[in-house]
Design an enzyme around this catalytic site. Structure first.
Site, PDB file in Angstrom:
ATOM      1  N   GLU A 163       0.767  -1.211  -0.020  1.00  0.00           N
ATOM      2  CA  GLU A 163       0.024   0.188  -0.094  1.00  0.00           C
ATOM      3  C   GLU A 163       0.834   1.257  -0.020  1.00  0.00           C
ATOM      4  O   GLU A 163       2.048   1.276   0.389  1.00  0.00           O
ATOM      5  CB  GLU A 163      -0.909   0.070   1.191  1.00  0.00           C
ATOM      6  CG  GLU A 163      -2.422  -0.129   1.156  1.00  0.00           C
ATOM      7  CD  GLU A 163      -2.958   1.057   0.195  1.00  0.00           C
ATOM      8  OE1 GLU A 163      -2.191   1.513  -0.697  1.00  0.00           O
ATOM      9  OE2 GLU A 163      -4.259   1.236   0.475  1.00  0.00           O
ATOM     10  N   ASP A 164       0.412   2.351  -0.521  1.00  0.00           N
ATOM     11  CA  ASP A 164       0.950   3.509  -0.292  1.00  0.00           C
ATOM     12  C   ASP A 164       1.020   4.045   0.929  1.00  0.00           C
ATOM     13  O   ASP A 164       2.189   4.532   1.537  1.00  0.00           O
ATOM     14  CB  ASP A 164       0.535   4.661  -1.529  1.00  0.00           C
ATOM     15  CG  ASP A 164      -1.002   4.783  -1.251  1.00  0.00           C
ATOM     16  OD1 ASP A 164      -1.647   3.955  -0.446  1.00  0.00           O
ATOM     17  OD2 ASP A 164      -1.545   5.617  -2.040  1.00  0.00           O
ATOM     18  N   ASP A 196      -3.739   5.201   6.772  1.00  0.00           N
ATOM     19  CA  ASP A 196      -4.499   6.416   7.267  1.00  0.00           C
ATOM     20  C   ASP A 196      -5.402   5.971   8.299  1.00  0.00           C
ATOM     21  O   ASP A 196      -5.073   5.432   9.436  1.00  0.00           O
ATOM     22  CB  ASP A 196      -5.042   7.172   6.033  1.00  0.00           C
ATOM     23  CG  ASP A 196      -5.433   8.624   6.564  1.00  0.00           C
ATOM     24  OD1 ASP A 196      -4.827   9.336   7.235  1.00  0.00           O
ATOM     25  OD2 ASP A 196      -6.427   8.975   6.019  1.00  0.00           O
ATOM     26  N   LYS A 213       0.287   6.839   8.862  1.00  0.00           N
ATOM     27  CA  LYS A 213      -0.243   8.248   9.813  1.00  0.00           C
ATOM     28  C   LYS A 213      -0.902   7.266  11.229  1.00  0.00           C
ATOM     29  O   LYS A 213      -1.911   7.660  11.128  1.00  0.00           O
ATOM     30  CB  LYS A 213      -1.316   8.957   8.821  1.00  0.00           C
ATOM     31  CG  LYS A 213      -0.673   9.679   7.825  1.00  0.00           C
ATOM     32  CD  LYS A 213      -1.773  10.490   7.329  1.00  0.00           C
ATOM     33  CE  LYS A 213      -1.617  11.301   6.005  1.00  0.00           C
ATOM     34  NZ  LYS A 213      -2.717  11.906   5.518  1.00  0.00           N
ATOM     35  N   PHE A 267      -1.293  15.926   4.638  1.00  0.00           N
ATOM     36  CA  PHE A 267      -1.694  15.591   3.372  1.00  0.00           C
ATOM     37  C   PHE A 267      -0.735  15.598   2.355  1.00  0.00           C
ATOM     38  O   PHE A 267      -0.091  16.750   2.065  1.00  0.00           O
ATOM     39  CB  PHE A 267      -2.802  16.310   2.726  1.00  0.00           C
ATOM     40  CG  PHE A 267      -3.860  15.317   1.758  1.00  0.00           C
ATOM     41  CD1 PHE A 267      -4.379  14.403   2.176  1.00  0.00           C
ATOM     42  CD2 PHE A 267      -3.272  15.485   0.604  1.00  0.00           C
ATOM     43  CE1 PHE A 267      -4.835  13.477   1.056  1.00  0.00           C
ATOM     44  CE2 PHE A 267      -3.887  14.596  -0.533  1.00  0.00           C
ATOM     45  CZ  PHE A 267      -4.639  13.643  -0.124  1.00  0.00           C
ATOM     46  N   VAL A 268      -0.087  14.245   1.884  1.00  0.00           N
ATOM     47  CA  VAL A 268       1.223  14.152   1.164  1.00  0.00           C
ATOM     48  C   VAL A 268       0.750  13.803  -0.097  1.00  0.00           C
ATOM     49  O   VAL A 268      -0.351  12.970  -0.315  1.00  0.00           O
ATOM     50  CB  VAL A 268       2.191  13.492   1.921  1.00  0.00           C
ATOM     51  CG1 VAL A 268       2.711  13.900   3.108  1.00  0.00           C
ATOM     52  CG2 VAL A 268       1.604  11.893   2.110  1.00  0.00           C
ATOM     53  N   ASP A 293      -1.810  10.774  -4.772  1.00  0.00           N
ATOM     54  CA  ASP A 293      -2.466  11.895  -5.628  1.00  0.00           C
ATOM     55  C   ASP A 293      -3.291  12.731  -4.419  1.00  0.00           C
ATOM     56  O   ASP A 293      -3.614  12.357  -3.317  1.00  0.00           O
ATOM     57  CB  ASP A 293      -3.509  11.054  -6.315  1.00  0.00           C
ATOM     58  CG  ASP A 293      -4.787  10.698  -5.711  1.00  0.00           C
ATOM     59  OD1 ASP A 293      -4.654   9.658  -4.836  1.00  0.00           O
ATOM     60  OD2 ASP A 293      -5.714  11.055  -5.943  1.00  0.00           O
ATOM     61  N   ARG A 305       0.664  12.276  -8.794  1.00  0.00           N
ATOM     62  CA  ARG A 305       1.402  10.883  -8.514  1.00  0.00           C
ATOM     63  C   ARG A 305       2.555  10.962  -9.302  1.00  0.00           C
ATOM     64  O   ARG A 305       3.513  10.108  -8.890  1.00  0.00           O
ATOM     65  CB  ARG A 305       0.389   9.892  -9.175  1.00  0.00           C
ATOM     66  CG  ARG A 305      -1.048   9.826  -8.507  1.00  0.00           C
ATOM     67  CD  ARG A 305      -1.706   8.450  -9.330  1.00  0.00           C
ATOM     68  NE  ARG A 305      -2.993   8.551  -9.014  1.00  0.00           N
ATOM     69  CZ  ARG A 305      -3.773   7.953  -7.950  1.00  0.00           C
ATOM     70  NH1 ARG A 305      -2.891   7.681  -6.734  1.00  0.00           N
ATOM     71  NH2 ARG A 305      -5.058   8.078  -7.635  1.00  0.00           N
TER      72      ARG A 305
HETATM   73  P1  IMP Z   1      -7.617   4.754   4.911  1.00  0.00           P
HETATM   74  O1  IMP Z   1      -8.745   4.021   4.602  1.00  0.00           O
HETATM   75  O2  IMP Z   1      -8.147   5.937   5.563  1.00  0.00           O
HETATM   76  O3  IMP Z   1      -6.581   4.197   5.481  1.00  0.00           O
HETATM   77  O4  IMP Z   1      -7.051   5.462   3.534  1.00  0.00           O
HETATM   78  C1  IMP Z   1      -6.059   4.848   2.756  1.00  0.00           C
HETATM   79  C2  IMP Z   1      -6.075   5.663   1.433  1.00  0.00           C
HETATM   80  O5  IMP Z   1      -6.381   7.104   1.616  1.00  0.00           O
HETATM   81  C3  IMP Z   1      -4.802   5.529   0.900  1.00  0.00           C
HETATM   82  O6  IMP Z   1      -4.441   4.453   0.002  1.00  0.00           O
HETATM   83  C4  IMP Z   1      -4.528   6.595   0.214  1.00  0.00           C
HETATM   84  O7  IMP Z   1      -5.145   6.295  -1.316  1.00  0.00           O
HETATM   85  C5  IMP Z   1      -5.460   7.719   0.649  1.00  0.00           C
HETATM   86  N1  IMP Z   1      -4.607   8.705   1.521  1.00  0.00           N
HETATM   87  C6  IMP Z   1      -4.567   8.823   2.859  1.00  0.00           C
HETATM   88  N2  IMP Z   1      -3.913   9.878   3.361  1.00  0.00           N
HETATM   89  C7  IMP Z   1      -3.427  10.333   2.258  1.00  0.00           C
HETATM   90  C8  IMP Z   1      -2.394  11.402   1.832  1.00  0.00           C
HETATM   91  O8  IMP Z   1      -1.909  12.131   2.742  1.00  0.00           O
HETATM   92  N3  IMP Z   1      -2.139  11.588   0.369  1.00  0.00           N
HETATM   93  C9  IMP Z   1      -2.819  10.997  -0.364  1.00  0.00           C
HETATM   94  N4  IMP Z   1      -3.634  10.074  -0.305  1.00  0.00           N
HETATM   95  C10 IMP Z   1      -3.999   9.621   0.920  1.00  0.00           C
HETATM   96 MG    MG Z   2      -5.499   6.677  -3.082  1.00  0.00          MG
END
Ligand code: IMP
Ligand code: MG
Length: 184
Positions: A102-103, A106, A134, A155-156, A162, A168
């Site tokens: 995963e990238d 969050d 995070k 927010f990165v 993206d 990206r």
């Molecule tokens: P989660 O479901 O809240 O853990 O969100 C994960 C997804 O949210 C990641 O795979 C990203 O696509 C997006 N995301 C969360 N934080 C960021 C950020 O700081 N920059 C860009 N995308 C983010």
């Molecule tokens: Mg995403």
């Protein structure tokens, strides 16, 4: 020529060189941990495509790759809590050692859902590898095995990540100016 996206970036958080080094370290851990096995790396599209491409080229074990696309965000910067499978895996994973790539982790919404879904398909193992984490944003607990960098609640963008599908292609990870997404 100066990158035209650069004007929206407040500052560089991780340079190309820092990313290259950290990715090599993670790959070395994976090589050690999966020695004698043939892991299946599952890239969660679209954000992880750059990390996946770099990571897989630093792994020396035999491995295979597959791709999955989920959406949990609209064009905003916070999770909607709803996860949708946009593209499922092409192959069966039963009996395989699956490593989800995963990238960024969050809230944990996306990954907790995805990991449960994969677990139900009876793989030999499932682990999670994320470039960024995070932890302060977590609302759903997620078991994390490999993490590149832990970051505060910025927010990165860049290196696959993206905002509204853009940025990206930046080769580094940068903090987006809040003015871009209507912040202060
Ligand atoms: P989660 O479901 O809240 O853990 O969100 C994960 C997804 O949210 C990641 O795979 C990203 O696509 C997006 N995301 C969360 N934080 C960021 C950020 O700081 N920059 C860009 N995308 C983010
Ligand atoms: Mg995403």
């Amino acid at each position: 020529m100066e990158h035209m996206l650069e004007k929206d970036v407040e500052r560089v958080l991780f340079s190309e060189e820092e990313l290259r080094q950290r990715v090599a370290e993670i790959a070395a851990e994976i090589d050690r941990d999966y020695a004698g096995k043939e892991p299946l790396l599952v890239s969660v599209l679209r954000g992880s495509f750059v990390f996946m491409a770099d990571l897989v080229r630093q792994i020396h074990l035999p491995c295979t790759v597959d791709f999955m696309a989920v959406s949990s965000y609209g064009s905003g910067t916070t999770s909607s809590g709803q996860v949708k499978i946009v593209k499922d895996l092409s192959e069966q994973i039963e009996g395989k050692d699956v490593l989800v790539v995963e990238d960024i982790l969050d809230s944990g919404n996306t990954l907790s859902y995805l990991l449960q879904l994969l677990q139900a398909r009876r793989p030999a193992s499932v682990r999670l590898c994320t470039l960024l984490d995070k932890p302060s944003r977590r609302t759903k607990p997620v078991d994390l095995h490999y993490a590149g960098f832990s970051i505060p609640d910025y927010f990165v963008v860049g290196y696959g990540l993206d905002y509204d599908e853009k940025y990206r292609n930046l080769p580094y990870i940068g903090v987006l100016k809040p003015s871009v997404y209507g912040g202060e």
